[in-house]
Write a protein that holds these residues in place. Sequence first.
Motif, short mmCIF file in Angstrom:
data_model
loop_
_atom_site.label_atom_id
_atom_site.label_comp_id
_atom_site.label_asym_id
_atom_site.label_seq_id
_atom_site.Cartn_x
_atom_site.Cartn_y
_atom_site.Cartn_z
N ARG A 231 1.13 -0.94 0.24
CA ARG A 231 -0.02 -0.06 -0.11
C ARG A 231 1.05 1.48 -0.17
O ARG A 231 2.23 1.60 0.52
CB ARG A 231 -0.94 0.06 1.41
CG ARG A 231 0.11 -0.11 2.17
CD ARG A 231 -1.55 -0.14 3.67
NE ARG A 231 -0.64 -0.23 4.71
CZ ARG A 231 -0.85 -1.44 5.40
NH1 ARG A 231 -0.88 -2.41 4.93
NH2 ARG A 231 -0.28 -2.09 6.43
N SER A 232 0.25 2.16 -0.39
CA SER A 232 1.18 3.71 -0.29
C SER A 232 0.75 4.60 0.96
O SER A 232 1.26 5.50 1.15
CB SER A 232 0.83 3.72 -1.21
OG SER A 232 -0.97 4.14 -1.87
N GLN A 233 -0.19 4.01 1.66
CA GLN A 233 -0.95 5.14 2.21
C GLN A 233 -0.90 4.86 3.91
O GLN A 233 -1.33 3.60 3.67
CB GLN A 233 -2.73 5.31 1.88
CG GLN A 233 -2.43 6.36 0.43
CD GLN A 233 -1.36 8.23 1.18
OE1 GLN A 233 -1.42 8.21 2.08
NE2 GLN A 233 -1.36 8.12 -0.19
N PRO A 234 -0.78 4.89 5.11
CA PRO A 234 -0.10 6.36 4.90
C PRO A 234 1.93 6.12 5.08
O PRO A 234 1.39 7.25 5.00
CB PRO A 234 -0.06 6.63 6.96
CG PRO A 234 0.06 5.06 7.37
CD PRO A 234 -0.91 3.96 6.03
N ILE A 235 2.25 5.06 4.65
CA ILE A 235 3.28 5.42 3.92
C ILE A 235 3.64 4.08 3.48
O ILE A 235 3.67 2.68 2.97
CB ILE A 235 4.58 4.72 5.28
CG1 ILE A 235 4.32 3.55 5.62
CG2 ILE A 235 4.51 6.25 6.27
CD1 ILE A 235 5.17 3.75 6.95
N ALA A 236 4.01 4.09 2.19
CA ALA A 236 4.93 2.65 0.66
C ALA A 236 5.34 1.67 1.70
O ALA A 236 6.40 2.57 2.98
CB ALA A 236 6.06 3.77 0.14
N ASP A 237 4.68 0.77 1.89
CA ASP A 237 5.18 -0.67 1.75
C ASP A 237 6.14 -1.38 1.21
O ASP A 237 5.76 -1.35 -0.34
CB ASP A 237 3.72 -1.76 2.89
CG ASP A 237 3.49 -1.13 3.64
OD1 ASP A 237 4.39 -0.15 4.58
OD2 ASP A 237 2.36 -0.88 4.43
#
Length: 184
Positions: free
Chosen positions: A26-32
Amino acid sequence: MTDASPDARKPRTPADAAQRDDFAPRSQPIADRIAYQRKTWRFERIGFGVLLVLVLLALTGLFSDGPLSRHSSSGPGQRLSVEYERFLRNGASSRIVLTARTRPSALATLRIDRALLRTHTIESLQPQPLFARSHEGGLELVGQADERGRLTLYLTIRPESPGLVTNSAWFEGERVIFSQFIYP
C-alpha cells in the motif's frame, strides 16, 4: 440522515477484501515494501532456527562437557581403556581416566605420549603412581593393580593450545589413540 459512511453501506467484494489485506502493498500512510519485509521475516526465522540448533548442540556437549563430548576408547584386547572429553576449552580443566586390566596386585606400567604433555598441563594425578619417569618424551607411570587386577589413574589436565590434538596411551603393548578438539 444516517451515521454510516457511504462505504459502509456497500456490500464488500473480494476486490475490497484484497485492498484491506495487511500483507498487500500500500502507499498510504507510508509506502510499504512487503516483498522486502517477507524476506526479512524469512531471514529472522532461519536465524532463530540456527540459534536454536546451536543452543541444543551446546547443551548436548559439542562445546564442552556433555553427552556428545564424553567418550571412552579401548584397545583391541580391552586391557586398556581411556575415558576423556572430545571437546575442551583452552585453559579449562578436564579429566582423563586411564584404566588398565592385569593380574591382581601386579605392577602395571602405563605410558602417555609426548603430544598430551606438549599441549596440556597435568594439574593432578590420582592416585600417585609408585614411580614415574620420562619415556621417549612422554611419561611412564607405574602403579599396583587392586585385588581385581585393575589399575585406574585419574588425570586432571588443562589444555594450553587450541586445535585438534591426537594423543596415545599404552599398556603392555596395547595402544589407545584418542583425539581431542580444543576450542580457543
